[in-house]
Design an enzyme around this catalytic site. Structure first.
Site, PDB file in Angstrom:
ATOM      1  N   ALA A 111      37.264  93.526 100.953  1.00  0.00           N
ATOM      2  CA  ALA A 111      36.083  94.248 101.434  1.00  0.00           C
ATOM      3  C   ALA A 111      35.076  94.516 100.315  1.00  0.00           C
ATOM      4  O   ALA A 111      33.968  94.962 100.575  1.00  0.00           O
ATOM      5  CB  ALA A 111      36.508  95.577 102.065  1.00  0.00           C
ATOM      6  N   CYS A 112      35.440  94.232  99.078  1.00  0.00           N
ATOM      7  CA  CYS A 112      34.608  94.543  97.912  1.00  0.00           C
ATOM      8  C   CYS A 112      33.671  93.389  97.589  1.00  0.00           C
ATOM      9  O   CYS A 112      34.103  92.253  97.376  1.00  0.00           O
ATOM     10  CB  CYS A 112      35.529  94.825  96.727  1.00  0.00           C
ATOM     11  SG  CYS A 112      34.734  94.868  95.124  1.00  0.00           S
TER      12      CYS A 112
END
Length: 121
Positions: A8-9
């Site tokens: 998700a980064c």
């Protein structure tokens, strides 16, 4: 080379894109699912040349809940920090890239990822 990521980064995705563009041979470790042990965290810290508080995401909710900003940052507190990182992997700064030469970098910039690539030789 291994890269610790959170999918998700955006910084992690950027690092992976750069590694792919350079044709790097690497292994992905989704460290929120495959949580590093305290010994693995100590090893990475040694490779980085950093202390646990240097790779701690202090703005995370877990950090605030634990009161990390008030924890001492000295040799006596080191194990406490490592235990917190192992118990709350979201606190670990990302991505971390371990290089073949025994070093590691926090790959939050293109320059840092390129630095890791130069250590593969």
């Amino acid at each position: 080379m291994e890269i610790w990521i959170n999918p998700a980064c955006s910084k992690c995705r950027s690092a992976l894109s750069l590694l792919d563009a350079e044709g790097a041979d690497y292994t992905v470790r989704r460290y929120l699912e495959d949580v590093p042990t305290e010994d693995e965290i100590r090893d990475v810290l040694d490779r980085l040349g950093l202390e646990p508080w240097d790779i701690t995401r202090t703005q995370e909710a877990d950090a605030k809940e634990l009161g990390l900003k008030d924890w001492p940052r000295d040799a006596d507190a080191r194990d406490r920090w490592v235990t917190a990182l192992a118990g709350h992997p979201r606190l670990i700064q990302r991505p971390i890239i371990t290089a073949q030469d025994g070093t590691a970098v926090v790959g939050r910039s293109e320059e840092a990822v390129r630095d890791a690539l130069t250590r593969e030789g």
